[in-house]
Design a protein around this motif. Structure first.
Motif, mmCIF file in Angstrom:
data_model
loop_
_atom_site.group_PDB
_atom_site.id
_atom_site.type_symbol
_atom_site.label_atom_id
_atom_site.label_comp_id
_atom_site.label_asym_id
_atom_site.label_seq_id
_atom_site.Cartn_x
_atom_site.Cartn_y
_atom_site.Cartn_z
ATOM 1 N N ALA A 82 0.826 -1.209 0.000
ATOM 2 C CA ALA A 82 0.000 0.000 0.000
ATOM 3 C C ALA A 82 0.861 1.259 0.000
ATOM 4 O O ALA A 82 0.610 2.212 -0.744
ATOM 5 C CB ALA A 82 -0.946 -0.009 1.203
ATOM 6 N N ALA A 83 1.914 1.249 0.830
ATOM 7 C CA ALA A 83 2.795 2.413 0.906
ATOM 8 C C ALA A 83 3.510 2.651 -0.420
ATOM 9 O O ALA A 83 3.621 3.796 -0.890
ATOM 10 C CB ALA A 83 3.812 2.229 2.031
ATOM 11 N N ALA A 84 3.995 1.567 -1.038
ATOM 12 C CA ALA A 84 4.705 1.703 -2.310
ATOM 13 C C ALA A 84 3.768 2.151 -3.426
ATOM 14 O O ALA A 84 4.141 2.981 -4.273
ATOM 15 C CB ALA A 84 5.362 0.375 -2.686
ATOM 16 N N ILE A 101 0.969 3.923 -3.111
ATOM 17 C CA ILE A 101 0.646 5.339 -2.885
ATOM 18 C C ILE A 101 1.828 6.221 -3.286
ATOM 19 O O ILE A 101 1.656 7.244 -3.961
ATOM 20 C CB ILE A 101 0.274 5.571 -1.407
ATOM 21 C CG1 ILE A 101 -1.059 4.879 -1.088
ATOM 22 C CG2 ILE A 101 0.168 7.066 -1.102
ATOM 23 C CD1 ILE A 101 -1.400 4.848 0.394
ATOM 24 N N GLY A 102 3.032 5.806 -2.898
ATOM 25 C CA GLY A 102 4.215 6.560 -3.279
ATOM 26 C C GLY A 102 4.395 6.625 -4.782
ATOM 27 O O GLY A 102 4.745 7.678 -5.341
ATOM 28 N N GLN A 103 4.156 5.493 -5.460
ATOM 29 C CA GLN A 103 4.257 5.469 -6.917
ATOM 30 C C GLN A 103 3.247 6.413 -7.556
ATOM 31 O O GLN A 103 3.568 7.131 -8.514
ATOM 32 C CB GLN A 103 4.029 4.052 -7.443
ATOM 33 C CG GLN A 103 4.076 3.955 -8.971
ATOM 34 C CD GLN A 103 3.625 2.606 -9.491
ATOM 35 O OE1 GLN A 103 3.371 1.677 -8.706
ATOM 36 N NE2 GLN A 103 3.518 2.477 -10.795
ATOM 37 N N SER A 104 2.026 6.423 -7.019
ATOM 38 C CA SER A 104 0.984 7.279 -7.599
ATOM 39 C C SER A 104 1.323 8.755 -7.443
ATOM 40 O O SER A 104 1.108 9.557 -8.363
ATOM 41 C CB SER A 104 -0.371 6.979 -6.947
ATOM 42 O OG SER A 104 -0.385 7.353 -5.579
ATOM 43 N N ILE A 105 1.899 9.129 -6.298
ATOM 44 C CA ILE A 105 2.269 10.530 -6.066
ATOM 45 C C ILE A 105 3.434 10.934 -6.967
ATOM 46 O O ILE A 105 3.403 11.983 -7.627
ATOM 47 C CB ILE A 105 2.619 10.755 -4.582
ATOM 48 C CG1 ILE A 105 1.375 10.550 -3.713
ATOM 49 C CG2 ILE A 105 3.193 12.155 -4.375
ATOM 50 C CD1 ILE A 105 1.662 10.548 -2.221
ATOM 51 N N ALA A 106 4.459 10.080 -7.011
ATOM 52 C CA ALA A 106 5.618 10.380 -7.852
ATOM 53 C C ALA A 106 5.232 10.416 -9.323
ATOM 54 O O ALA A 106 5.670 11.297 -10.078
ATOM 55 C CB ALA A 106 6.720 9.348 -7.610
#
Length: 227
Positions: free
Chosen positions: A21-23, A25-30
Motif C-alpha cells: 500500500a505504501a509503495a 501510494i508513493g508510486q501514484s504521487i511520484a
C-alpha cells in the motif's frame, strides 16, 4: 482470541500488505508529479491527482509490474514440481520430483478429518483444489498482462496523436517493440531474482528465516532432508 493475537498470527501477510500500500501510494504521487511536469514542458494543462490515478499512464505502469511478479511465482510454483536443486531450501530433495501420491498429499481417503473439504472429497474437486495456487497465480498474471496491453495501447495512441501519427490497434501494440521492451525488462529481473535466491540459499544462511536452511545444515543438504 484477542485482536493482537490475530495480528501476530497474520503479521507476515499484514507486513507485506502495508508495504504494498505504501509503495503504491508513493508510486501514484511520484507518477502524478512526473506526469504534470511533462505536461507543463509540452505547454499543456496539468491534471488532478485522481484523474492521473484513473489514467492509462498509471494503469500500464502498475499492470506491467504485477504481471511480471505473478508470472514469476506461477513459473516458480510449476518448476518446483518437476525440477530440483540439491541443497536449496527452495527445492524438494532429489528424487522427490512430481506431484506426489494421494497418500503424501492427504487427498481423498488419505485425508485427515481437518483437511480442507475439497481435499477430502477427492475426484475433480481435489484435482482443482490441488492445483488452485497455480491456477490463481496464472489467472492474475493473464489479467494483469491483458490490463497492461490495453492500457499501453491507449497510452501509445495518445502519444501518436501528439505526434500526428495514426492510431494503432491492440494487436499492433502487442507485437510492438514498446510492449515487449516494457514486458521483458520486468521478466528478466524477476527470473534473475528467483534464480539467485535458489542458488544463494544453498551456501548462505539467514538464522530464523523460513527461506533459509538451519545455519549448521551442510551445503549439499536441503531443508527437507535435514528434518
Amino acid at each position: 482470541m484477542t485482536v493482537w493475537s490475530r495480528i501476530r498470527d497474520h503479521a507476515l501477510s499484514l507486513f507485506f500488505l502495508a508495504l504494498f500500500a505504501a509503495a503504491l501510494i508513493g508510486q501514484s504521487i511520484a507518477g502524478y508529479l512526473r506526469n504534470n511536469d511533462e505536461l507543463v514542458e509540452h505547454g499543456q494543462a496539468t491534471i488532478g491527482f485522481l484523474d492521473f490515478v484513473w489514467s492509462s499512464d498509471f494503469a500500464v505502469d502498475v499492470a506491467e509490474n504485477w504481471q511480471s511478479e505473478f508470472l514469476q511465482f506461477f513459473l516458480f510454483i510449476a518448476a518446483t514440481i518437476w525440477f530440483v536443486q540439491r541443497g536449496s531450501p527452495e527445492s524438494k530433495k532429489p528424487r522427490d520430483e512430481g506431484p506426489g501420491s494421494d497418500a503424501d498429499q492427504l487427498v481423498g481417503r488419505h485425508a485427515r478429518p481437518d483437511s480442507p473439504r475439497w481435499a477430502r472429497a477427492g475426484g475433480w474437486r481435489a484435482a482443482v483444489f490441488g492445483n488452485s495456487l497455480l491456477i490463481v497465480m496464472g489467472a492474475v498474471f493473464l489479467l494483469s498482462w491483458l490490463a497492461q496491453s490495453l492500457a499501453g495501447t491507449v497510452v501509445m495512441n495518445a502519444e501518436n496523436a501528439q505526434h500526428g501519427a495514426a492510431a494503432i490497434t491492440w494487436l499492433d501494440y502487442v507485437v510492438s517493440p514498446d510492449f515487449w521492451d516494457r514486458t521483458l525488462q520486468n521478466w528478466q529481473s524477476e527470473f534473475l531474482a528467483v534464480g539467485t535466491m535458489v542458488a544463494f540459499a544453498i551456501y548462505l544462511r539467514q538464522r530464523g528465516s523460513a527461506e533459509s536452511k538451519p545455519v549448521g545444515t551442510p551445503h549439499h543438504t536441503s531443508a527437507s532432508e535435514s528434518d
